[in-house]
Design an enzyme around this catalytic site. Structure first.
Site, PDB file in Angstrom:
ATOM      1  N   SER A 296       3.113   3.675   0.585  1.00 56.77           N
ATOM      2  CA  SER A 296       1.510   3.396   1.165  1.00 56.77           C
ATOM      3  C   SER A 296       0.376   3.238   0.152  1.00 56.77           C
ATOM      4  CB  SER A 296       1.490   4.928   2.035  1.00 56.77           C
ATOM      5  OG  SER A 296       0.082   4.820   2.809  1.00 56.77           O
ATOM      6  N   ASP A 307      -0.683  -7.057  -9.145  1.00 60.40           N
ATOM      7  CA  ASP A 307      -1.353  -8.374  -8.816  1.00 60.40           C
ATOM      8  C   ASP A 307      -2.214  -8.889  -9.941  1.00 60.40           C
ATOM      9  OD1 ASP A 307       0.614  -8.490  -6.928  1.00 60.40           O
ATOM     10  OD2 ASP A 307      -0.684  -8.481  -5.081  1.00 60.40           O
ATOM     11  N   LYS A 321       5.771   0.264   2.064  1.00 61.28           N
ATOM     12  CA  LYS A 321       5.102   0.620   3.712  1.00 61.28           C
ATOM     13  C   LYS A 321       3.595  -0.283   3.459  1.00 61.28           C
ATOM     14  CE  LYS A 321       2.976   4.329   6.224  1.00 61.28           C
ATOM     15  NZ  LYS A 321       1.680   4.185   6.300  1.00 61.28           N
TER      16      LYS A 321
END
Length: 555
Positions: A296, A307, A321
């Site tokens: 999460s 990223d 998740k």
């Protein structure tokens, strides 16, 4: 003019048709909902009126609600009024009580871990204390939720706790009068310096206090002239508040950087989250540790920093998740925690590992196969994938555990030994210097009762199975049986020998338990870090010339 009007008229007609279809579909859905609610109410009334035995109204309704929600995903939950306090504790990072973890054992409840500075610790409760009574009422035979409910209460109120304490002689029945207080959840168990100059931050959860604590830790670590890099440990961190994740990422990336966006069922339900704070350091080399229980909000931090090519991710693949929940109020002070969106990290990928909308015939679900995941690119052009959690840039391979060390922990041998050790020793060396000496290890071996210590002896059980196979296939004769007997004698397990063979792992377990008795979570963490191969791997990335930069370059 006709050339202009005809397309407009056609578009208007198409819009009317689409609008009428939408309205018809909405009306149909509302009709289906109303019809099914009528059917459900009728069945419920008939059962309450005519079923041969009485039916517990709350239990049967909760069963129905759970069955419905279980068909959606495991994160959409009904939170009743009785469970609301526990839910709010997780979100706020605070609860009211005495401040101790408790555990169930042999049908009773024991003190497991009084939190540092809590009323329980200040009063003198210790790990291993058997809770006999609370406010004069026996709690023997009760469950942990039942005892926990009695120990919690309004801040400033008093509670009397009667315990039986082992290893201290005849005066082992003790009474403690404790004043309850607001207890903060231990969001950040430890931060400090590892290796020759790497700041280490262990974050356990994401709540309202998490970002402030990480910010303070980074600021303090940067004051140490030795610190040239940082490790953020998110292993076993199951997540929490999304805003906290954005704020923590904002410590390391420029203000205004997109960290995550979520999208709901409707196009209007898209929201972009950008950092709003001035960063503390956008250049310091950063490693984030993850494992299969990193989920999460933890994955938002790890995934966004990956990223953005801002951190190297080290560990094992995270949980996966990619769903977002919020709460909706319900009658009678209940809540519905409902999944209303999916979140996407900066590369555009959704890291949700399980598609709950597509189930197998038996109702089960499975992870999305790697072959069906898609490629995305980081800010610098590195390839990353969706649909299966965060794949680390550097994978850590952990050694397989064994039943001996597992049982030392699960059967509480190390827990009990640490309690006895603490009862017999007022102090130990500073937490950075404490080690398990030969005398401590030998004493632990004597502490274990061979008649009560049970563990799987794979060599013996494997040999027994091979004997049976040899009999079934006709290979067993006197000569073969004699050879089996010789091999059995050579492979016979000896507990003392097995303990010696696993000394390094046992020392780690004992070191954490004993240091925790004297220095709480910080002492336990310092001991763990001595043998932590993931931290060692992170330090290798950060200290090997050129390796950190080479990982973050386009591949």
């Amino acid at each position: 003019m006709k050339k202009i009007l005809y397309p407009i008229a056609a578009a208007a007609a198409a819009f009317c048709l689409i609008s009428s279809d939408v309205l018809a579909d909405t009306a149909s859905r509302k009709s289906a909902i109303s019809r099914n609610l009528d059917i459900f109410n009728s069945i419920y009334r008939e059962l309450q009126t005519n079923y041969v035995d009485s039916i517990d109204a709350d239990k049967s309704m909760n069963t129905a609600i759970s069955a419905m929600l279980n068909q959606i995903d495991p994160y959409t939950e009904y939170i009743s009024e009785t469970d609301r306090e526990d839910f709010q504790t997780i979100a706020s990072g605070e609860y009211a009580g005495i401040g101790s973890v408790i555990l169930q054992r042999n049908g009773n409840v024991y003190i497991s871990d009084p939190q540092q500075g809590s009323p329980a610790q200040r009063a003198g409760l210790k790990p291993g204390d058997l809770i006999v009574a609370v406010d004069g009422d026996t709690v023997l035979g009760m469950t942990t939720p039942e005892v926990s409910k009695r120990l919690k209460g309004q801040p400033g109120t008093s509670v009397s706790v009667l315990v039986h304490r082992p290893y201290v002689g005849a005066d082992s029945v003790l009474t403690f009068d404790i004043v309850r207080a607001n207890i903060p959840v231990n969001t950040m168990p430890y931060y400090g310096v590892v290796g020759d100059g790497t700041g280490y931050i262990y974050l356990a959860t994401f709540n309202e206090k998490s970002a402030g604590l990480v910010s303070d830790a980074v600021t303090e670590l940067k004051k140490d002239p030795r610190v040239k890099s940082i490790v953020l440990d998110l292993r076993d961190n199951g997540g929490g508040l999304l805003d906290a994740a954005v704020d923590i990422a904002g410590i390391f990336v420029p203000k205004g950087t997109e960290v995550v966006r979520y999208r709901g069922r409707e196009t209007s339900q898209e929201k972009v989250f950008k950092t709003t704070r001035q960063p503390i350091d956008t250049k310091i080399p950063l490693v984030v540790l993850v494992n299969g229980n990193t989920a999460s909000s933890s994955e938002i931090v790890a995934g966004s920093l990956q990223d953005l090519d801002r951190a190297v991710i080290v560990g094992t693949r995270s949980f996966g998740k990619g769903l977002v929940q919020n709460t909706r109020p319900l009658p009678y002070n209940g809540l519905l925690k409902v999944t209303f969106a999916k979140y996407y990290i900066p590369s555009g990928r959704l890291i949700q590992a399980i598609d709950y909308s597509h189930r197998n015939a038996d109702g089960s679900v499975a992870r999305i196969p790697d072959s069906l995941t898609r490629e995305f690119k980081t800010a610098g052009g590195r390839i990353v994938r969706d649909g299966g959690g965060i794949t680390p840039d550097v994978t850590v391979v952990y050694p397989e555990g064994n039943r001996l060390t597992y049982n030392i922990v699960s059967d509480l041998w190390s827990f009990d030994y640490a309690n006895r050790f603490a009862a017999m020793n007022d102090t130990i060396a500073p937490m950075n210097e404490f080690v398990i000496t030969d005398s401590i290890f030998e004493d632990f071996k004597k502490f274990i009762d061979p008649d009560r210590f049970k563990y799987d002896k794979y060599c013996e059980s494997g040999l027994d199975a091979l004997r049976e196979v040899a009999k079934v296939e006709g290979y067993m004769n006197d000569s073969v049986a004699a050879q089996f007997d010789v091999l059995a004698a050579m492979l016979k397990h000896d507990l003392n020998k097995d303990l010696d063979l696993n000394r390094q792992d046992i020392e780690e377990i004992l070191g954490m338990e004993i240091a925790g008795r004297y220095y709480n979570d910080a002492g336990e963490t310092v001991q763990r870090l001595r043998h932590d191969i993931a931290v060692d791997s992170a330090l290798n990335v950060l200290t090997t010339p050129g390796r950190y930069d080479s990982i973050l370059r386009k591949k």
